[in-house]
Enzyme design. Structure first.
Site, PDB file in Angstrom:
ATOM      1  N   SER A 142       0.794  -1.240   0.000  1.00  0.00           N
ATOM      2  CA  SER A 142       0.000   0.000   0.000  1.00  0.00           C
ATOM      3  C   SER A 142       0.822   1.285   0.000  1.00  0.00           C
ATOM      4  O   SER A 142       0.239   2.374  -0.083  1.00  0.00           O
ATOM      5  CB  SER A 142      -0.948   0.016   1.205  1.00  0.00           C
ATOM      6  OG  SER A 142      -2.049  -0.828   0.970  1.00  0.00           O
ATOM      7  N   LYS A 152       0.049   3.762  -2.670  1.00  0.00           N
ATOM      8  CA  LYS A 152      -0.968   4.817  -2.576  1.00  0.00           C
ATOM      9  C   LYS A 152      -0.362   6.219  -2.521  1.00  0.00           C
ATOM     10  O   LYS A 152      -1.092   7.204  -2.705  1.00  0.00           O
ATOM     11  CB  LYS A 152      -1.867   4.563  -1.376  1.00  0.00           C
ATOM     12  CG  LYS A 152      -2.733   3.299  -1.498  1.00  0.00           C
ATOM     13  CD  LYS A 152      -3.667   3.158  -0.311  1.00  0.00           C
ATOM     14  CE  LYS A 152      -4.622   1.978  -0.461  1.00  0.00           C
ATOM     15  NZ  LYS A 152      -4.000   0.678  -0.126  1.00  0.00           N
ATOM     16  N   SER A 157      -5.661   3.788   4.707  1.00  0.00           N
ATOM     17  CA  SER A 157      -5.216   2.929   3.603  1.00  0.00           C
ATOM     18  C   SER A 157      -6.371   2.137   2.993  1.00  0.00           C
ATOM     19  O   SER A 157      -6.226   0.967   2.621  1.00  0.00           O
ATOM     20  CB  SER A 157      -4.101   1.969   4.049  1.00  0.00           C
ATOM     21  OG  SER A 157      -3.380   1.483   2.940  1.00  0.00           O
TER      22      SER A 157
END
Length: 430
Positions: free
Chosen positions: A67, A70, A126
């Site tokens: 993640s 992102k 997230s």
């Protein structure tokens, strides 16, 4: 005499006992300055202002970033949207259920959320559904947005980065048959993180002021907490976590101490019993990076390479020739010693002037010390004298002189012969 000898012995013993703790302290300081051992398989720290790499461990190895992906998604979103924009959840986005807002409240196609809350959901919690929502809102389709991500990666010089989706999930819920995952390196991710950190909106969202906040969907607040366990501690002013099967536990951290900004990246750390290993890894390399001092890369007088120069033997005319001249440093060059810099640091002569005659005479020139993302000018010398050029072409010069002498002799003989013939004709006339 015996008393004096005894006093000397006692004084020596006392000195040793007093100095021993000091010696231990010095040893401890030296040990603390060495690069730390961490669990993460790949890591890096970068000075945000200069781009210098301070700490590195396998920073060029391509890994799944989970993640931390992102950061790129949020950067593109911030560049294309404003905080007050309203986004609409689609059926496609709501297919994403892993670590998503739609697990915490009933979200239906057509439900709305602000761009500001979308940014919070993606960077703080997230949330994967809102990462795909970002992608659709900016790119029209997720595929178009992924292409934008890869285009942005090229723009930022991320040569070892390829994106497959906007979330970092290793099984894409919208395309589960795709076995490819996002790939990057710690070095590329650090550069990406710096670009994201320089965006005011992104920087504001990941700051300690948003450690605990909420987002609103259909008028109902959802409380979210930052997954960054280092946030607000020891200079940490933000970060982005990531955890997936291939990626392990990942973290990108932003630090500010004494007016100096450093970005940290740890990839493929073990989650551990408490989930804190990656944060402890990060704390170690951050502390090291703020205390690290540069070492000597090359010393003044060291030969650091060579340069091919061109010239004409007679300076302004003749066939163009080439000569190789060694380059030495005129000053010490300092750097942060680590595996990344050791493999990639170089000192080169990059000036367009490659004329051997103008550079002869051991003239001082400017060289460039560089590592990826960082460079500085250093002074050096191209070791070439005019005598070197003369020696190289000595046989040509001797041959030229001989030819000139022969021509002169011939000219003298011809002139004499002409003059002799003239005198003979005059005698006949008289």
């Amino acid at each position: 005499m015996k008393v004096k000898k005894l006093l000397k012995t006692l004084a020596l013993a006392l000195s040793v006992s007093l100095l021993a703790p000091l010696a231990n302290n010095v040893s401890a300081i030296e040990n603390n300055s060495s690069a730390p051992e961490i669990i993460g398989e790949s890591a890096i720290t970068m000075d945000v202002e200069t781009g210098e790499i301070i700490y590195s461990k396998n920073a060029d190895v391509k890994l799944s970033p989970a993640s931390t992906t992102k950061l790129m998604t949020a950067l593109l979103f911030a560049e294309n949207k404003s905080k007050a924009d309203i986004l609409t959840f689609s059926e496609n986005v709501l297919k994403v259920t892993e670590t998503s807002l739609n697990n915490y409240t009933s979200i239906k196609p057509g439900d709305k959320i602000s761009a500001e809350d979308t940014m919070k959901a993606v960077l703080i919690f997230s949330a994967n559904d809102t990462a795909y929502l970002m992608a659709e809102s900016v790119g029209g389709t997720v595929d178009n947005f992924v292409q934008m991500m890869n285009d942005k990666a090229k723009e930022l010089g991320l040569t070892d980065t390829v994106f497959q989706n906007p979330s970092g999930l290793e099984i894409d819920p919208l395309n589960p048959s795709n076995t490819e995952v996002n790939k990057t390196t710690a070095y590329d991710l650090a550069k990406m993180a710096v670009a994201a950190f320089q965006n005011e909106w992104v920087r504001e969202i990941i700051s300690p002021s948003n450690a605990n906040t909420s987002v609103t969907i259909n008028g109902a607040p959802i409380i979210i907490e930052s997954r960054n366990k280092n946030l607000g501690k020891n200079g940490n002013i933000g970060g982005k976590t990531g955890t997936e099967e291939l990626a392990g536990h990942c973290f990108v951290g932003f630090y500010e101490r004494d007016g100096r900004d450093v970005v940290t990246v740890v990839l493929k750390s073990e989650y551990g019993a408490t989930g804190l290993n990656v944060f402890e890894d990060t704390e170690k390399i951050a502390n090291y990076s703020y205390s690290a001092e540069k070492e000597t890369f090359k010393k003044a007088g060291d030969e650091v390479g060579s340069v091919n120069l061109t010239y004409k033997a007679f300076k302004f005319f003749g066939t163009e020739k080439e000569i190789t001249a060694p380059i030495t440093l005129n000053e010490d060059v300092q750097y942060y010693k680590n595996d990344f810099n050791d493999a990639k640091a170089s000192i080169t002569y990059a000036n367009n002037n490659k004329d051997a005659w103008s550079l002869s005479g051991n003239k001082e020139v400017m060289l460039t010390y560089s590592t990826p993302g960082y460079s500085m000018d250093v002074k050096g010398t191209i070791n070439l004298s005019k005598m070197d050029l003369i020696k190289t072409n000595l046989s040509l010069y001797i041959l030229s002189i001989v030819i000139i002498v022969i021509i002169v002799v011939l000219l003298v003989l011809i002139i004499r012969l002409i003059n002799t013939n003239k005198r003979r004709r005059r005698r006949r006339y008289y």
